[in-house]
Design a protein around this motif. Structure first.
Motif, PDB file in Angstrom:
ATOM      1  N   SER A  92       0.842  -1.195   0.000  1.00 50.67           N
ATOM      2  CA  SER A  92       0.000   0.000   0.000  1.00 50.67           C
ATOM      3  C   SER A  92       0.880   1.249   0.000  1.00 50.67           C
ATOM      4  CB  SER A  92      -0.910   0.012   1.231  1.00 50.67           C
ATOM      5  OG  SER A  92      -1.696   1.182   1.265  1.00 50.67           O
ATOM      6  N   ASP A  93       0.431   2.256  -0.723  1.00 48.27           N
ATOM      7  CA  ASP A  93       1.115   3.554  -0.692  1.00 48.27           C
ATOM      8  C   ASP A  93       0.924   4.214   0.672  1.00 48.27           C
ATOM      9  OD1 ASP A  93       2.216   3.838  -3.322  1.00 48.27           O
ATOM     10  OD2 ASP A  93       0.202   4.193  -4.094  1.00 48.27           O
ATOM     11  N   ASP A  94       1.762   5.195   0.976  1.00 50.38           N
ATOM     12  CA  ASP A  94       1.651   6.018   2.186  1.00 50.38           C
ATOM     13  C   ASP A  94       0.661   7.137   1.879  1.00 50.38           C
ATOM     14  OD1 ASP A  94       1.921   7.793   4.282  1.00 50.38           O
ATOM     15  OD2 ASP A  94       4.099   7.944   4.131  1.00 50.38           O
ATOM     16  N   TYR A  95      -0.447   7.167   2.598  1.00 51.91           N
ATOM     17  CA  TYR A  95      -1.498   8.151   2.351  1.00 51.91           C
ATOM     18  C   TYR A  95      -1.355   9.413   3.213  1.00 51.91           C
ATOM     19  CZ  TYR A  95      -4.048   4.854  -0.571  1.00 51.91           C
ATOM     20  OH  TYR A  95      -4.407   4.011  -1.577  1.00 51.91           O
ATOM     21  N   SER A  96      -0.256   9.543   3.949  1.00 49.28           N
ATOM     22  CA  SER A  96      -0.084  10.669   4.876  1.00 49.28           C
ATOM     23  C   SER A  96       0.271  11.972   4.177  1.00 49.28           C
ATOM     24  CB  SER A  96       1.016  10.343   5.887  1.00 49.28           C
ATOM     25  OG  SER A  96       2.283  10.347   5.246  1.00 49.28           O
ATOM     26  N   GLY A  97       0.728  11.900   2.940  1.00 56.98           N
ATOM     27  CA  GLY A  97       1.188  13.090   2.237  1.00 56.98           C
ATOM     28  C   GLY A  97       2.686  13.300   2.351  1.00 56.98           C
ATOM     29  N   THR A 147       3.351   5.250 -11.225  1.00 55.55           N
ATOM     30  CA  THR A 147       4.048   6.057 -12.236  1.00 55.55           C
ATOM     31  C   THR A 147       5.244   6.810 -11.653  1.00 55.55           C
ATOM     32  OG1 THR A 147       2.713   8.063 -11.886  1.00 55.55           O
ATOM     33  CG2 THR A 147       1.848   6.418 -13.448  1.00 55.55           C
ATOM     34  N   VAL A 148       5.388   6.766 -10.326  1.00 56.18           N
ATOM     35  CA  VAL A 148       6.429   7.523  -9.622  1.00 56.18           C
ATOM     36  C   VAL A 148       7.583   6.574  -9.266  1.00 56.18           C
ATOM     37  CG1 VAL A 148       6.912   8.855  -7.524  1.00 56.18           C
ATOM     38  CG2 VAL A 148       4.716   9.122  -8.689  1.00 56.18           C
ATOM     39  N   PRO A 149       8.840   6.971  -9.488  1.00 59.04           N
ATOM     40  CA  PRO A 149       9.974   6.128  -9.094  1.00 59.04           C
ATOM     41  C   PRO A 149       9.940   5.817  -7.582  1.00 59.04           C
ATOM     42  CG  PRO A 149      10.719   7.908 -10.516  1.00 59.04           C
ATOM     43  CD  PRO A 149       9.285   8.196 -10.163  1.00 59.04           C
ATOM     44  N   ASN A 150      10.409   4.641  -7.228  1.00 62.29           N
ATOM     45  CA  ASN A 150      10.384   4.180  -5.838  1.00 62.29           C
ATOM     46  C   ASN A 150      11.082   5.120  -4.858  1.00 62.29           C
ATOM     47  OD1 ASN A 150       8.819   1.919  -6.300  1.00 62.29           O
ATOM     48  ND2 ASN A 150      10.592   0.592  -6.651  1.00 62.29           N
ATOM     49  N   CYS A 151      12.107   5.814  -5.296  1.00 66.46           N
ATOM     50  CA  CYS A 151      12.852   6.692  -4.388  1.00 66.46           C
ATOM     51  C   CYS A 151      12.005   7.864  -3.883  1.00 66.46           C
ATOM     52  CB  CYS A 151      14.138   7.187  -5.035  1.00 66.46           C
ATOM     53  SG  CYS A 151      13.892   8.200  -6.515  1.00 66.46           S
ATOM     54  N   TYR A 152      10.873   8.127  -4.503  1.00 65.59           N
ATOM     55  CA  TYR A 152       9.973   9.205  -4.086  1.00 65.59           C
ATOM     56  C   TYR A 152       8.732   8.701  -3.347  1.00 65.59           C
ATOM     57  CZ  TYR A 152      12.795  11.847  -7.332  1.00 65.59           C
ATOM     58  OH  TYR A 152      13.855  12.433  -7.986  1.00 65.59           O
ATOM     59  N   LYS A 153       8.680   7.380  -3.130  1.00 67.65           N
ATOM     60  CA  LYS A 153       7.511   6.767  -2.498  1.00 67.65           C
ATOM     61  C   LYS A 153       7.908   6.079  -1.198  1.00 67.65           C
ATOM     62  CE  LYS A 153       6.127   3.951  -5.721  1.00 67.65           C
ATOM     63  NZ  LYS A 153       5.317   3.101  -6.590  1.00 67.65           N
ATOM     64  N   LYS A 154       6.918   5.849  -0.354  1.00 61.26           N
ATOM     65  CA  LYS A 154       7.123   5.090   0.878  1.00 61.26           C
ATOM     66  C   LYS A 154       5.984   4.073   0.983  1.00 61.26           C
ATOM     67  CE  LYS A 154       7.416   5.404   5.849  1.00 61.26           C
ATOM     68  NZ  LYS A 154       6.960   6.169   6.996  1.00 61.26           N
ATOM     69  N   GLU A 155       6.214   2.904   0.398  1.00 59.32           N
ATOM     70  CA  GLU A 155       5.182   1.863   0.398  1.00 59.32           C
ATOM     71  C   GLU A 155       5.312   0.953   1.609  1.00 59.32           C
ATOM     72  OE1 GLU A 155       3.871   0.150  -3.678  1.00 59.32           O
ATOM     73  OE2 GLU A 155       6.036   0.490  -3.792  1.00 59.32           O
TER      74      GLU A 155
END
Length: 192
Positions: free
Chosen positions: A92-97, A104-112
């Protein structure tokens, strides 16, 4: 409902494929080499199954379900089932903002969040329910329709709500029926 033939299923090269498996020809299955389907399993129309998924024997996944095993995986043990429109997520993606979201976003910009999901023997999940990453449904858990399970459950219990809460103990009478069914199956196989 039209199902793939045994020959068609074998050509998909699942990690393992039991006997008497029925998969709708309208289901979408991805990452076949990471998916195990046990004896007498049935996957109905418009389901999506992807990632690392292990499904035991006599498991039913009803119409419009999504089982997203991702990297960590989803296990569904024997005699478990998902009613219409259930969603099971191991990621699941981080929904906190605090991070970007979506594929579509590279992993380095996400916190799954990536955690395995385990659905025990004789668990039944009611229509339109959601199981989130990291959850273990203990043996015999019953989840009422339109519930969201965010935490592990206790064995042989009934849960309902958002978030799902324990309501009461579930009866175990079905264990005797399981034994009778398995004994009959053994006898029928001997007769062949």
């Amino acid at each position: 409902m039209a199902f793939y033939s045994r020959e068609q299923l074998e050509k998909l090269r699942f990690k393992s494929l039991g006997k008497n498996v029925l998969v709708s020809d309208k289901a979408s299955i991805y990452n076949h080499s990471e998916i195990e389907l046990g004896d007498n399993t049935r996957v109905d129309d418009f389901c999506v199954i992807s990632g690392k998924v292990s499904i035991g024997r006599n498991v039913h996944i009803a119409v419009f379900c999504n089982v997203a095993g991702g990297e960590k995986g989803v296990v569904m043990e024997d005699f478990s089932g998902l009613a219409y429109g259930c969603q099971v997520f191991s990621q699941s993606d981080d929904y906190s903002g605090r991070s970007l979201t979506n594929p579509t976003v590279p992993n380095c910009y996400k916190k799954e969040t990536k955690l395995p999901v385990h659905i025990g023997r004789h668990c039944i999940v009611g229509a339109s329910s959601v199981i989130l990453p990291g959850v273990t449904l203990a043996e015999g858990t019953s989840v009422g329709a339109m519930s969201m399970v965010t935490k592990d459950t206790e064995p042989w219990s009934v849960y309902f709500g958002i978030p799902a809460k324990r309501l009461k103990t579930r009866k175990r009478d079905l264990l005797e029926l399981e034994q009778a069914y398995l004994m009959e199956e053994i006898e029928n196989n001997k007769a062949l």
